[in-house]
Design a protein around this motif. Structure first.
Motif, mmCIF file in Angstrom:
data_model
loop_
_atom_site.group_PDB
_atom_site.id
_atom_site.type_symbol
_atom_site.label_atom_id
_atom_site.label_comp_id
_atom_site.label_asym_id
_atom_site.label_seq_id
_atom_site.Cartn_x
_atom_site.Cartn_y
_atom_site.Cartn_z
ATOM 1 N N GLY A 1 0.702 -1.291 -0.085
ATOM 2 C CA GLY A 1 0.207 -0.157 0.230
ATOM 3 C C GLY A 1 0.904 1.008 0.274
ATOM 4 N N THR A 2 0.501 2.231 0.712
ATOM 5 C CA THR A 2 1.079 3.472 0.380
ATOM 6 C C THR A 2 0.191 3.724 1.837
ATOM 7 O OG1 THR A 2 1.899 6.017 -0.391
ATOM 8 C CG2 THR A 2 -0.625 4.932 -0.212
ATOM 9 N N PHE A 3 1.084 5.223 2.269
ATOM 10 C CA PHE A 3 1.037 5.808 3.206
ATOM 11 C C PHE A 3 0.335 7.107 3.687
ATOM 12 C CE2 PHE A 3 4.600 3.033 4.181
ATOM 13 C CZ PHE A 3 4.332 2.563 5.477
ATOM 14 N N ASP A 4 0.144 7.630 4.231
ATOM 15 C CA ASP A 4 -0.393 9.148 4.634
ATOM 16 C C ASP A 4 -0.246 10.231 4.412
ATOM 17 O OD1 ASP A 4 -3.036 11.078 5.921
ATOM 18 O OD2 ASP A 4 -0.838 12.203 6.475
ATOM 19 N N ALA A 5 -0.360 10.998 3.057
ATOM 20 C CA ALA A 5 -0.029 12.108 2.479
ATOM 21 C C ALA A 5 1.402 11.020 0.729
ATOM 22 C CB ALA A 5 0.514 12.882 3.003
ATOM 23 N N LEU A 6 0.994 9.858 0.776
ATOM 24 C CA LEU A 6 1.584 9.359 0.254
ATOM 25 C C LEU A 6 3.007 9.560 -0.070
ATOM 26 C CD1 LEU A 6 -0.239 8.353 -2.550
ATOM 27 C CD2 LEU A 6 1.264 9.389 -4.324
ATOM 28 N N ASP A 7 3.303 9.289 1.312
ATOM 29 C CA ASP A 7 4.773 9.595 1.388
ATOM 30 C C ASP A 7 5.696 7.809 2.149
ATOM 31 O OD1 ASP A 7 6.493 10.548 2.846
ATOM 32 O OD2 ASP A 7 6.193 10.602 4.775
ATOM 33 N N GLY A 8 5.515 7.833 0.908
ATOM 34 C CA GLY A 8 6.683 6.629 0.317
ATOM 35 C C GLY A 8 5.242 5.084 -0.109
ATOM 36 N N GLU A 9 6.004 4.510 -0.580
ATOM 37 C CA GLU A 9 5.226 2.958 -0.512
ATOM 38 C C GLU A 9 5.723 2.032 1.290
ATOM 39 O OE1 GLU A 9 4.435 2.276 -2.724
ATOM 40 O OE2 GLU A 9 4.973 4.005 -4.677
ATOM 41 N N MET A 10 4.400 1.174 1.000
ATOM 42 C CA MET A 10 4.105 -0.094 2.154
ATOM 43 C C MET A 10 4.629 -0.741 1.477
ATOM 44 S SD MET A 10 0.760 -0.701 4.255
ATOM 45 C CE MET A 10 1.167 1.059 4.804
ATOM 46 N N ILE A 11 5.683 -1.662 2.651
ATOM 47 C CA ILE A 11 4.956 -3.316 1.737
ATOM 48 C C ILE A 11 5.376 -4.158 3.559
ATOM 49 C CG2 ILE A 11 7.659 -3.466 1.617
ATOM 50 C CD1 ILE A 11 7.060 -6.026 -0.027
ATOM 51 N N ILE A 12 4.503 -5.178 3.505
ATOM 52 C CA ILE A 12 4.509 -5.342 4.753
ATOM 53 C C ILE A 12 4.725 -7.640 4.744
ATOM 54 C CG2 ILE A 12 2.370 -6.676 6.829
ATOM 55 C CD1 ILE A 12 0.643 -4.506 6.390
ATOM 56 N N VAL A 13 5.995 -7.908 5.498
ATOM 57 C CA VAL A 13 6.049 -8.802 5.102
ATOM 58 C C VAL A 13 6.446 -10.146 6.745
ATOM 59 C CG1 VAL A 13 6.844 -9.208 3.080
ATOM 60 C CG2 VAL A 13 8.111 -8.640 4.725
ATOM 61 N N ASP A 14 5.612 -11.228 7.425
ATOM 62 C CA ASP A 14 5.593 -12.085 7.601
ATOM 63 C C ASP A 14 5.957 -11.261 8.946
ATOM 64 O OD1 ASP A 14 7.026 -13.884 6.405
ATOM 65 O OD2 ASP A 14 9.321 -12.877 6.866
ATOM 66 N N GLY A 15 3.896 -9.938 9.186
ATOM 67 C CA GLY A 15 3.847 -9.439 10.177
ATOM 68 C C GLY A 15 4.820 -8.017 10.225
ATOM 69 N N GLN A 16 5.466 -7.777 9.454
ATOM 70 C CA GLN A 16 6.057 -6.380 9.832
ATOM 71 C C GLN A 16 5.434 -5.318 8.949
ATOM 72 O OE1 GLN A 16 8.347 -5.134 12.739
ATOM 73 N NE2 GLN A 16 8.140 -3.366 11.500
ATOM 74 N N CYS A 17 5.090 -4.442 9.357
ATOM 75 C CA CYS A 17 5.208 -2.877 7.709
ATOM 76 C C CYS A 17 6.234 -2.225 8.560
ATOM 77 C CB CYS A 17 4.169 -2.752 8.736
ATOM 78 S SG CYS A 17 3.918 -1.413 7.045
ATOM 79 N N TYR A 18 6.610 -2.009 6.566
ATOM 80 C CA TYR A 18 8.095 -1.112 6.527
ATOM 81 C C TYR A 18 7.635 -0.443 5.418
ATOM 82 C CZ TYR A 18 11.060 -4.570 7.772
ATOM 83 O OH TYR A 18 11.223 -6.073 8.856
ATOM 84 N N GLN A 19 7.642 1.201 5.509
ATOM 85 C CA GLN A 19 7.734 2.230 5.114
ATOM 86 C C GLN A 19 9.308 2.311 3.427
ATOM 87 O OE1 GLN A 19 7.793 5.731 6.974
ATOM 88 N NE2 GLN A 19 6.395 7.185 5.364
ATOM 89 N N VAL A 20 9.134 2.660 2.752
ATOM 90 C CA VAL A 20 10.257 2.705 2.039
ATOM 91 C C VAL A 20 9.600 4.372 0.527
ATOM 92 C CG1 VAL A 20 11.547 2.200 -0.078
ATOM 93 C CG2 VAL A 20 9.777 0.505 0.737
ATOM 94 N N ARG A 21 11.143 4.398 1.216
ATOM 95 C CA ARG A 21 10.968 6.530 1.116
ATOM 96 C C ARG A 21 11.325 6.623 -0.325
ATOM 97 N NH1 ARG A 21 11.048 8.957 5.573
ATOM 98 N NH2 ARG A 21 9.486 11.272 4.761
ATOM 99 N N GLY A 22 11.835 8.023 -0.832
ATOM 100 C CA GLY A 22 11.593 8.317 -1.923
ATOM 101 C C GLY A 22 13.182 8.413 -2.696
ATOM 102 N N ASP A 23 14.232 7.827 -1.803
ATOM 103 C CA ASP A 23 15.340 7.530 -2.033
ATOM 104 C C ASP A 23 15.393 6.080 -1.921
ATOM 105 O OD1 ASP A 23 15.097 7.058 0.806
ATOM 106 O OD2 ASP A 23 17.057 8.019 1.076
#
Length: 251
Positions: free
Chosen positions: A51-73
């Protein structure tokens, strides 16, 4: 190994499984970026997703029950439980079909290969590809400011990033065409490396040595936003195909 019969007259999953989705892809395309569900709530719905985050602030990926935020860099970090999302698709990943991914398989090959494994194209599938990749090309959305621009404009300046000889997970969903507008038809996948330090929305990849797993789903639990912006949104644009291709494929 597949848990499904090879007899073409028996192409139904052997048990029911659900996917939870927050909001619609057409709402995201129309600039509905205010998050209305927390990461904590999302993890209560499943241990795998994108998915994505509030205000389109990066990509979301959830694996093995942990959520990660990936930024523009392209850098990744664990998301806070109180962060919010305007669009997410999650499920409890149970691999029912597993196979060794062909060497050099690319993003353009993925749909056809999944079709060769799955019992029917009429169901939804969570997709997980784990292993080594010759290369993975990604891009990541960047935080927007109000008034929000439509997603076609918001993603126009995204930087394409390449990871070479990388190990990690490509995860996401294979969605039937009849869900166009609700979600992204075809394969919508994100990437995160084994160190959980880099990733993004996948534009292309080339498999070196990886396992592909599918989790079929028979139910969609769809949660719509309770907001005036969503109530006024244009959820049936005439150029929907073009917008999805521009924002998700970018080729």
């Amino acid at each position: 190994m597949s848990h499904y019969p090879t007899d073409s007259t028996q192409l139904a999953p052997v048990e029911r499984h659900s996917i939870f989705q927050n909001s619609l892809m057409t709402a995201l395309l129309d600039g509905i970026y205010d998050g209305d569900i927390t990461v904590s709530e999302l993890l209560g719905q499943g241990n795998f997703g994108i998915g994505t985050f509030d205000a389109l602030d990066g990509e979301m990926i959830i694996v093995d029950g942990q959520c990660y935020q990936v930024r523009g860099d392209g850098s990744a970090r664990p998301a806070r439980l109180d962060q919010c999302s305007p669009f997410t698709v999650v499920t409890n990943f149970v691999p029912r079909i597993s196979a060794h991914a062909p060497n050099d398989m690319s993003r353009s090959d993925l749909g056809d290969y999944i079709d060769s494994l799955q019992p029917s194209e009429n169901y939804m599938y969570a997709v997980r590809i784990s292993g080594q990749f010759h290369d993975v090309a990604v891009r990541t959305v960047t935080r927007q400011e109000k008034p929000y621009r439509p997603m076609v404009e918001a993603t126009a300046d995204d930087t394409e990033i390449h990871f070479d000889n990388v190990s990690g997970i490509i995860g996401g969903f294979r969605t039937p065409v009849y869900e166009k507008g609700i979600s992204v038809p075809g394969c919508h996948v994100h990437f995160i490396d084994d160190a959980r330090s880099r990733g993004g929305h996948v534009l292309d990849f080339r498999v070196k040595d990886a396992i592909i797993e599918l989790c079929p789903a028979t139910e969609l639990n769809l949660r719509l936003p309770l907001s005036s912006d969503f109530s006024r949104a244009d959820l049936a644009p005439e150029n929907l195909d073009e917008q999805i291709h521009t924002t998700e494929v970018k080729t």
